[in-house]
Every structure is written in C-alpha cells, then in structure tokens.
Design an enzyme around this catalytic site. Sequence first.
Site, PDB file in Angstrom:
ATOM      1  N   ASP A 161     -39.791  26.457  10.619  1.00 35.14           N
ATOM      2  CA  ASP A 161     -40.111  27.078  11.816  1.00 35.14           C
ATOM      3  C   ASP A 161     -38.741  27.806  12.070  1.00 35.14           C
ATOM      4  O   ASP A 161     -37.724  27.335  12.330  1.00 35.14           O
ATOM      5  CB  ASP A 161     -40.156  26.098  13.075  1.00 35.14           C
ATOM      6  CG  ASP A 161     -40.767  26.701  14.400  1.00 35.14           C
ATOM      7  OD1 ASP A 161     -40.614  28.006  14.502  1.00 35.14           O
ATOM      8  OD2 ASP A 161     -41.556  26.037  15.209  1.00 35.14           O
ATOM      9  N   ARG A 197     -38.612  30.669  14.387  1.00 33.68           N
ATOM     10  CA  ARG A 197     -38.879  31.306  15.616  1.00 33.68           C
ATOM     11  C   ARG A 197     -37.731  31.172  16.747  1.00 33.68           C
ATOM     12  O   ARG A 197     -37.026  30.029  16.791  1.00 33.68           O
ATOM     13  CB  ARG A 197     -40.000  30.792  16.426  1.00 33.68           C
ATOM     14  CG  ARG A 197     -41.625  30.974  15.711  1.00 33.68           C
ATOM     15  CD  ARG A 197     -42.869  30.565  16.500  1.00 33.68           C
ATOM     16  NE  ARG A 197     -42.833  29.197  16.153  1.00 33.68           N
ATOM     17  CZ  ARG A 197     -43.706  28.358  16.933  1.00 33.68           C
ATOM     18  NH1 ARG A 197     -44.707  28.852  17.398  1.00 33.68           N
ATOM     19  NH2 ARG A 197     -43.569  27.126  16.414  1.00 33.68           N
TER      20      ARG A 197
END
Length: 223
Positions: A140, A142
């Site tokens: 991930d 983000r």
Amino acid sequence: MTDSDGAHRNSAHSSGIERAAEVQLSTTYGEFRAVGYLDLDRGDEQIALVYGDIEGDGALTRVHSECLTGDAFGSRHCECGDQLSAALRAIVSEGRGVLVYLQGHEGRGIGLLAKLRAMRLQSEGMDTVEANLALGLPADARDYRVAAEMLHDLGVRSVRLLSNNPLKREALLRHGIKVSEQVPLLIPPREENLSYLVTKRERLGHHLPHLDQAPLGHTADGS
C-alpha cells in the site's frame, strides 16, 4: 471572489495545494459543489464533492482512492465502484458531507499498469498483497496528506469517516483531521471479490465483519 475565498486560496497554496476551480455539479445522486485542487508537490489534480454546509465538526466524509476499473468500468473484482455510489448516497441522505476523490491512488498507489499486472498475478493464485510485492512494489503506497489539506481548506475540523480501513483514519489524524467516528461502508461480497476482501481483512486490517456471513468459503489465498 470573496475575501473568504481568497483566504482559502492563500491558506491552501501555503500548505501544498491550490484551490483551482469551483463549480456546481449536478449528478444522479444530487447537487454537489465540485472543488478542484492542484497538488503543488506532486502535480496531481484532485477534486472534492461537497454537499451542504460541511464547515466545523462531524461532516460525513469519504476519502475515496481512484479506481478506474471499479469506479468507471464496474469491475466485479473489487467493491470500489459500489463504495463510491454508496458513499455519495449516504452523504446526500445525511444532508451534509464531502467526498474527496484521490487521483494517484490507483491500485493502492502503484498505478494503473502495475495494478493490471498485479491482477494477472492474482488470477494465477496470488493474493493482492503478494502480487504487489512480487512486482517489487509496496502493498500500500497511498499518502493521504493532500486529502487532509483539502479538508482543512474546506473548513472541516473533524469528520465522521466512511471507511473500513483503520490506516486511513490514522493517516487523517496524523495530518491534523480529527475523526469523531469511523462509519462502516460495507458492500455485500461477490464470488469474484470475496478472496480479495478477505485479504483486505486478514492482511491489511480492514474491518469487514460482514464477511463472516458470506455464503462462500474462500480464504485469503483464494482456496
């Protein structure tokens, strides 16, 4: 432009974003105020859909990661498009709220082409985390800084966050947005996305209690 609008622009510019455009947007869900931003650090163009008066505390808020395959094409391999629709309906039903739509978040931040490559690996038996890592990419990647800065610029002090992801809550808190409540956004699973959802729960910590009632016996590895 009003003095208030100018203050917002100056504040946004100094924090790493610039409020670039604002327009009324008529949608199938309702009438929103679309506020466009430029991320001065990354160059990404971002948008917030505002419904009603959101300034102050407790605005129902969805921070939605871009997902072209789910949001635009209705992919059944994720729940993103359904979550986007459900969030907009919930905001309108609430009478006030905001949806921050984050570009640059495709495939949990790895980009569209890498996401498609990861999907190919998933079709061969890997889960979503394994596929990203096999490509040499983060599980991930983000970053929610720009979402927090957009909310600050819109005058939002605290949110009721429409999300199942505790990391999203922690990221907003880290960037100065208080989260008064985390509101579940649970979408009934499909055969095509159940193993994906189980992986999100088991490996990424998403709160998805409704999967316990899912009719299919898939596990995180798709078995």
